[in-house]
Design a protein around this motif. Structure first.
Motif, PDB file in Angstrom:
ATOM      1  N   LEU A  58       5.492   1.027  -6.671  1.00 18.08           N
ATOM      2  CA  LEU A  58       6.139   1.865  -5.668  1.00 18.08           C
ATOM      3  C   LEU A  58       5.143   2.816  -5.010  1.00 18.08           C
ATOM      4  N   ARG A  59       4.230   3.354  -5.848  1.00 14.67           N
ATOM      5  CA  ARG A  59       3.226   4.262  -5.288  1.00 14.67           C
ATOM      6  C   ARG A  59       2.319   3.530  -4.299  1.00 14.67           C
ATOM      7  N   LYS A  60       1.883   2.318  -4.704  1.00 17.31           N
ATOM      8  CA  LYS A  60       1.032   1.537  -3.802  1.00 17.31           C
ATOM      9  C   LYS A  60       1.787   1.173  -2.526  1.00 17.31           C
ATOM     10  N   LYS A  61       3.073   0.792  -2.717  1.00 17.08           N
ATOM     11  CA  LYS A  61       3.878   0.448  -1.548  1.00 17.08           C
ATOM     12  C   LYS A  61       4.045   1.652  -0.642  1.00 17.08           C
ATOM     13  N   TYR A  62       4.273   2.809  -1.276  1.00 19.73           N
ATOM     14  CA  TYR A  62       4.430   4.032  -0.491  1.00 19.73           C
ATOM     15  C   TYR A  62       3.133   4.386   0.221  1.00 19.73           C
ATOM     16  N   GLU A  63       2.005   4.270  -0.497  1.00 14.84           N
ATOM     17  CA  GLU A  63       0.713   4.556   0.124  1.00 14.84           C
ATOM     18  C   GLU A  63       0.429   3.583   1.265  1.00 14.84           C
ATOM     19  N   ALA A  64       0.753   2.297   1.025  1.00 14.00           N
ATOM     20  CA  ALA A  64       0.556   1.303   2.082  1.00 14.00           C
ATOM     21  C   ALA A  64       1.440   1.617   3.282  1.00 14.00           C
ATOM     22  N   SER A  65       2.684   2.044   2.987  1.00 12.81           N
ATOM     23  CA  SER A  65       3.589   2.398   4.073  1.00 12.81           C
ATOM     24  C   SER A  65       3.059   3.598   4.855  1.00 12.81           C
ATOM     25  N   LEU A  66       2.533   4.592   4.113  1.00 14.48           N
ATOM     26  CA  LEU A  66       1.962   5.759   4.784  1.00 14.48           C
ATOM     27  C   LEU A  66       0.760   5.371   5.633  1.00 14.48           C
ATOM     28  N   GLN A 100       0.168   2.423   6.878  1.00 14.70           N
ATOM     29  CA  GLN A 100       0.628   1.647   8.026  1.00 14.70           C
ATOM     30  C   GLN A 100       1.232   2.563   9.088  1.00 14.70           C
ATOM     31  N   ARG A 101       2.014   3.556   8.642  1.00 19.39           N
ATOM     32  CA  ARG A 101       2.595   4.497   9.591  1.00 19.39           C
ATOM     33  C   ARG A 101       1.503   5.306  10.280  1.00 19.39           C
TER      34      ARG A 101
END
Length: 254
Positions: free
Chosen positions: A102-110, A112-113
């Motif tokens: 989840l942290r990696k996904k969140y970091e990736a999402s950040l 990407q944003r």
């Protein structure tokens, strides 16, 4: 004193008869009863001893079974504790992996944003710069931006090296369609000037197709099956951006 022997003998006989009668009807039954009582008591004692021994044996078995039960219970409890510990570790690792994912996904999402925001901001900035540039050119020189871009692009064509010039002529010799892509709609004047310049350089005529691609960032691009040539001002903006970043870093270091 005279002894009456008849009386004495009679009394002796009576005594013997009495003894025999007592022995026959009283003493012997009493002894027999006593013997039977003793045998019965002995039998009861033997039974009691046997039952006591059996009870002691059963008690020993009970103690053994109880000891075995305690050992089995302890083993089962240890097994349960081990399984619970393993399950706890499994759940812990699972939760940690999920948290990491989840942290990696969140970091990736950040990221990407951030990237999307940077791209949008960059595009918006460029659009504003280009709009200001076009207005400035129109105000100062009464010249449209597309004409100025085509002018710069023609200048690049006229200054091609021998290798690129040869590739461009080969494209015309092969009668390939020249696809002209620009960031905006070219005016008839710009199209005419561009086609005339290419004809003068190559000495040949060919068909032209025009299309629009805003991603070129105020640029022009010609494409054939065998050759491609383009120009836009994005490269200049990148240089400007890099120079600005370098200056900001230098200021921070100072």
């Amino acid at each position: 004193m005279n002894i009456n022997w008849f009386t004495v003998i009679a009394q002796i006989i009576n005594f013997l008869v009495l003894v025999w009668l007592l022995k026959r009807f009283l003493y012997k039954p009493v002894l027999t009863a006593i013997d039977e009582r003793d045998k019965k008591i002995a039998s009861q004692l033997e039974n009691a001893a046997a039952k006591k021994a059996e009870a002691e044996k059963e008690y020993d078995k009970f103690l053994q079974k109880n000891d075995i039960f305690d050992k089995e219970r302890a083993a089962q409890m240890n097994s349960v504790y081990e399984e619970a510990d393993l399950e706890k570790q499994r759940l812990y690792h699972g939760i940690r992996e999920e948290a990491t994912a989840l942290r990696k996904k969140y970091e990736a999402s950040l990221k990407q944003r951030e990237k999307d925001l940077t791209v949008k901001l960059k595009r918006r900035t460029k659009e504003e710069v280009f709009a200001i540039t076009e207005k400035t050119l129109a105000d100062l020189a009464d010249t449209k931006l597309d004409q100025q871009v085509v002018k710069v692009f023609i200048n690049k064509i006229e200054n091609l090296d021998k290798d690129n010039l040869s590739k461009l002529k080969n494209a015309f010799n092969n009668n390939e369609i020249i696809n002209v892509t620009s960031a905006f709609e070219l005016s008839p004047i710009s199209k005419s000037v561009l086609q005339k310049t290419l004809k003068d350089i190559t000495g040949l005529e060919t068909d032209f197709q025009y299309s629009i691609d805003p991603e070129l960032i105020s640029g022009v691009e010609i494409n054939t099956k065998s050759y491609q040539l383009s120009w836009n001002i994005e490269a200049y903006l990148e240089v400007l951006k890099n120079n600005s970043i370098t200056k900001d870093n230098d200021n921070e270091s100072a």
